[in-house]
Write a protein that holds these residues in place. Structure first.
Motif, PDB file in Angstrom:
ATOM      1  N   PRO A 190       7.589  17.414  14.425  1.00 11.10           N
ATOM      2  CA  PRO A 190       7.557  18.894  14.548  1.00 11.10           C
ATOM      3  C   PRO A 190       8.624  19.414  13.547  1.00 11.10           C
ATOM      4  N   ASP A 191       9.039  18.791  12.849  1.00  9.62           N
ATOM      5  CA  ASP A 191      10.167  19.551  11.733  1.00  9.62           C
ATOM      6  C   ASP A 191       9.557  19.455  10.429  1.00  9.62           C
ATOM      7  N   VAL A 192       8.393  18.923  10.453  1.00  4.58           N
ATOM      8  CA  VAL A 192       7.671  18.737   9.091  1.00  4.58           C
ATOM      9  C   VAL A 192       6.595  19.707   9.002  1.00  4.58           C
ATOM     10  N   GLU A 193       6.437  20.372   7.841  1.00  2.90           N
ATOM     11  CA  GLU A 193       5.339  21.365   7.680  1.00  2.90           C
ATOM     12  C   GLU A 193       4.282  20.745   6.786  1.00  2.90           C
ATOM     13  N   LEU A 194       4.609  20.039   5.966  1.00  2.75           N
ATOM     14  CA  LEU A 194       3.573  19.483   4.972  1.00  2.75           C
ATOM     15  C   LEU A 194       3.702  17.902   4.542  1.00  2.75           C
ATOM     16  N   VAL A 195       3.021  17.307   4.463  1.00  2.00           N
ATOM     17  CA  VAL A 195       2.987  15.959   3.883  1.00  2.00           C
ATOM     18  C   VAL A 195       1.872  15.838   2.692  1.00  2.00           C
ATOM     19  N   GLU A 196       2.487  15.259   1.565  1.00  2.00           N
ATOM     20  CA  GLU A 196       1.254  15.485   0.368  1.00  2.00           C
ATOM     21  C   GLU A 196       1.698  13.929  -0.484  1.00  2.00           C
ATOM     22  N   ALA A 197       0.260  13.490  -0.748  1.00  2.00           N
ATOM     23  CA  ALA A 197       0.373  12.129  -1.342  1.00  2.00           C
ATOM     24  C   ALA A 197       0.706  12.908  -2.889  1.00  2.00           C
ATOM     25  N   GLU A 198       1.228  11.905  -3.708  1.00  2.00           N
ATOM     26  CA  GLU A 198       1.525  12.365  -5.273  1.00  2.00           C
ATOM     27  C   GLU A 198       0.258  12.178  -5.905  1.00  2.00           C
ATOM     28  N   GLY A 199       0.046  13.074  -6.933  1.00  2.00           N
ATOM     29  CA  GLY A 199      -1.284  12.856  -7.665  1.00  2.00           C
ATOM     30  C   GLY A 199      -0.672  13.171  -9.181  1.00  2.00           C
ATOM     31  N   THR A 200      -1.729  12.575  -9.903  1.00  8.43           N
ATOM     32  CA  THR A 200      -1.256  12.702 -11.644  1.00  8.43           C
ATOM     33  C   THR A 200      -1.981  13.926 -12.198  1.00  8.43           C
ATOM     34  N   LEU A 201      -1.060  14.876 -12.546  1.00  6.42           N
ATOM     35  CA  LEU A 201      -1.438  15.836 -13.358  1.00  6.42           C
ATOM     36  C   LEU A 201      -1.243  15.997 -14.784  1.00  6.42           C
ATOM     37  N   GLN A 202      -2.042  16.424 -15.596  1.00 11.75           N
ATOM     38  CA  GLN A 202      -1.821  16.532 -16.833  1.00 11.75           C
ATOM     39  C   GLN A 202      -1.623  17.993 -17.515  1.00 11.75           C
ATOM     40  N   LEU A 203      -0.724  17.829 -18.556  1.00 15.83           N
ATOM     41  CA  LEU A 203      -0.503  19.160 -19.140  1.00 15.83           C
ATOM     42  C   LEU A 203      -1.734  19.895 -19.773  1.00 15.83           C
ATOM     43  N   ALA A 204      -1.948  21.098 -19.760  1.00 12.97           N
ATOM     44  CA  ALA A 204      -3.069  21.935 -20.429  1.00 12.97           C
ATOM     45  C   ALA A 204      -2.505  22.577 -21.442  1.00 12.97           C
ATOM     46  N   GLY A 205      -3.455  23.105 -22.211  1.00 11.47           N
ATOM     47  CA  GLY A 205      -3.101  23.789 -23.639  1.00 11.47           C
ATOM     48  C   GLY A 205      -2.682  22.538 -24.745  1.00 11.47           C
ATOM     49  N   SER A 206      -2.284  23.167 -25.752  1.00 16.17           N
ATOM     50  CA  SER A 206      -2.292  22.331 -27.171  1.00 16.17           C
ATOM     51  C   SER A 206      -0.591  22.326 -27.558  1.00 16.17           C
ATOM     52  N   SER A 207      -0.330  21.132 -27.821  1.00 12.98           N
ATOM     53  CA  SER A 207       1.100  21.055 -28.627  1.00 12.98           C
ATOM     54  C   SER A 207       0.727  20.931 -29.926  1.00 12.98           C
ATOM     55  N   ALA A 208      -0.233  21.098 -30.543  1.00 10.04           N
ATOM     56  CA  ALA A 208      -0.636  20.829 -32.164  1.00 10.04           C
ATOM     57  C   ALA A 208       0.297  21.753 -32.876  1.00 10.04           C
TER      58      ALA A 208
ATOM     59  N   GLY B  99       0.852  -1.293  -0.063  1.00  4.76           N
ATOM     60  CA  GLY B  99       0.085  -0.110  -0.064  1.00  4.76           C
ATOM     61  C   GLY B  99       0.758   1.267  -0.058  1.00  4.76           C
ATOM     62  N   GLU B 100       2.060   1.269  -0.566  1.00  6.23           N
ATOM     63  CA  GLU B 100       2.938   2.393  -0.668  1.00  6.23           C
ATOM     64  C   GLU B 100       2.541   3.352  -1.692  1.00  6.23           C
ATOM     65  N   ARG B 101       2.830   4.479  -1.568  1.00  4.47           N
ATOM     66  CA  ARG B 101       2.742   5.484  -2.573  1.00  4.47           C
ATOM     67  C   ARG B 101       3.923   6.602  -2.462  1.00  4.47           C
ATOM     68  N   LEU B 102       4.145   7.412  -3.433  1.00  6.65           N
ATOM     69  CA  LEU B 102       5.002   8.461  -3.221  1.00  6.65           C
ATOM     70  C   LEU B 102       4.402   9.680  -2.499  1.00  6.65           C
ATOM     71  N   TYR B 103       4.937   9.962  -1.459  1.00  3.45           N
ATOM     72  CA  TYR B 103       4.536  11.434  -0.499  1.00  3.45           C
ATOM     73  C   TYR B 103       5.668  12.240  -0.654  1.00  3.45           C
ATOM     74  N   LEU B 104       5.406  13.569  -0.983  1.00  2.00           N
ATOM     75  CA  LEU B 104       6.257  14.532  -0.869  1.00  2.00           C
ATOM     76  C   LEU B 104       6.144  15.418   0.452  1.00  2.00           C
TER      77      LEU B 104
END
Length: 282
Positions: free
Chosen positions: A116-134, A44-49
């Protein structure tokens, strides 16, 4: 001297419209994954930032040298990781922020977040490029025409995108660039279809980051190097910092002259956007 621009680099209003769409970032189904079974991982592991609470070296103004302070940041990161056992970080960073990326299960992530030394923990997410490269192009002089004459000289613009095509004439070294930046410390990675000679006085830095996405998830045409597989990164870099007075071509026809907005700026391309077999997974 005129340089000829392939039709894959966009210009004019169409390019500026695409640029306004690039920084769109909404997770595409990332939150639907179950922490107990991520991509078939039985642990059940995933990448965390993980972002530490202390600033990176760029924000440090204490008595230690930057090198000494960086050593301290790395030690603090290691101490945090030690709370969850023998975990090897995927990436570590110390400049703009102090933090790391690591494969953790949900219990480990909660333990790290409680530090106490950690500000934020975020699970990875899949983002997609916006706009067109046509493929498209428009001549200079219409809506959104770029300024000319020395804009951006002495600066380096960094891009986090799908890489760059260094063969494009908008990225050729020109005598108008002026002196190099004294503060830029980038590097030029080697990789598939990319050698150290693909960097020049215009493209002064080129790196690629594949560990987070995973080399085993790449499409067959993707190259593990800074070279652009999609066209999006080349398009965006040309809008912002492409050379001035380059003839735009589409299917062999001239569509006028192209100029990037800061035509005398240098470029550091960071490839962190990758193509997968299924475009929905890009």
């Amino acid at each position: 001297m005129r340089r000829r621009l392939p039709g894959s680099a966009l210009a004019g209003a169409a390019l500026l419209l695409a640029l306004t769409q690039v920084a769109v970032a909404a997770p595409a189904g990332a939150d639907s994954r179950d922490d107990g079974d991520v991509s078939g991982n039985p642990l059940g592991e995933r990448l965390y930032l993980v972002t530490m609470s202390t600033p990176g070296t760029a924000g440090y103004a204490g008595p230690d040298s930057k090198a000494q302070y960086r050593t301290k940041l790395l030690r603090d990161q290691a101490d945090t990781l030690a709370r969850v056992g023998d975990v090897e970080p995927t990436y570590r960073w110390t400049s703009a922020l102090s933090g790391f990326a690591a494969e953790l299960d949900s219990t480990q992530a909660a333990t790290v977040a409680s530090s106490p030394d950690v500000e934020l923990v975020e699970a990875e997410g899949t983002l997609q490029l916006a706009g067109s490269s046509a493929t498209s192009a428009a001549p200079r002089g219409g809506a959104g025409a770029a300024p000319r004459g020395g804009s951006g000289r002495g600066t380096v613009i960094g891009f986090v995108d799908s890489g760059i095509n260094p063969d494009n004439p908008v990225f050729a070294a020109t005598p108008t660039l002026g002196g190099a930046s004294d503060s830029f410390r980038g590097t030029c990675d080697r990789g598939e279809d990319w050698s150290g000679q693909d960097c020049n006085d215009k493209v002064v830095g080129a790196r690629y980051f594949i560990k987070g996405f995973g080399a085993d998830r790449l499409g067959s045409e993707a190259r593990v190097s800074p070279r652009d597989d999609d066209g999006h990164g080349t398009q965006v870099a040309s809008i912002a910092a492409g050379n001035a007075d380059v003839t735009a071509l589409a299917d062999g026809d001239s569509l006028g002259d192209f100029s990037g907005t800061a035509s005398d700026a240098r470029i550091a391309a960071n490839k962190a956007c990758w193509s997968a077999p299924d475009p929905g997974d890009d």
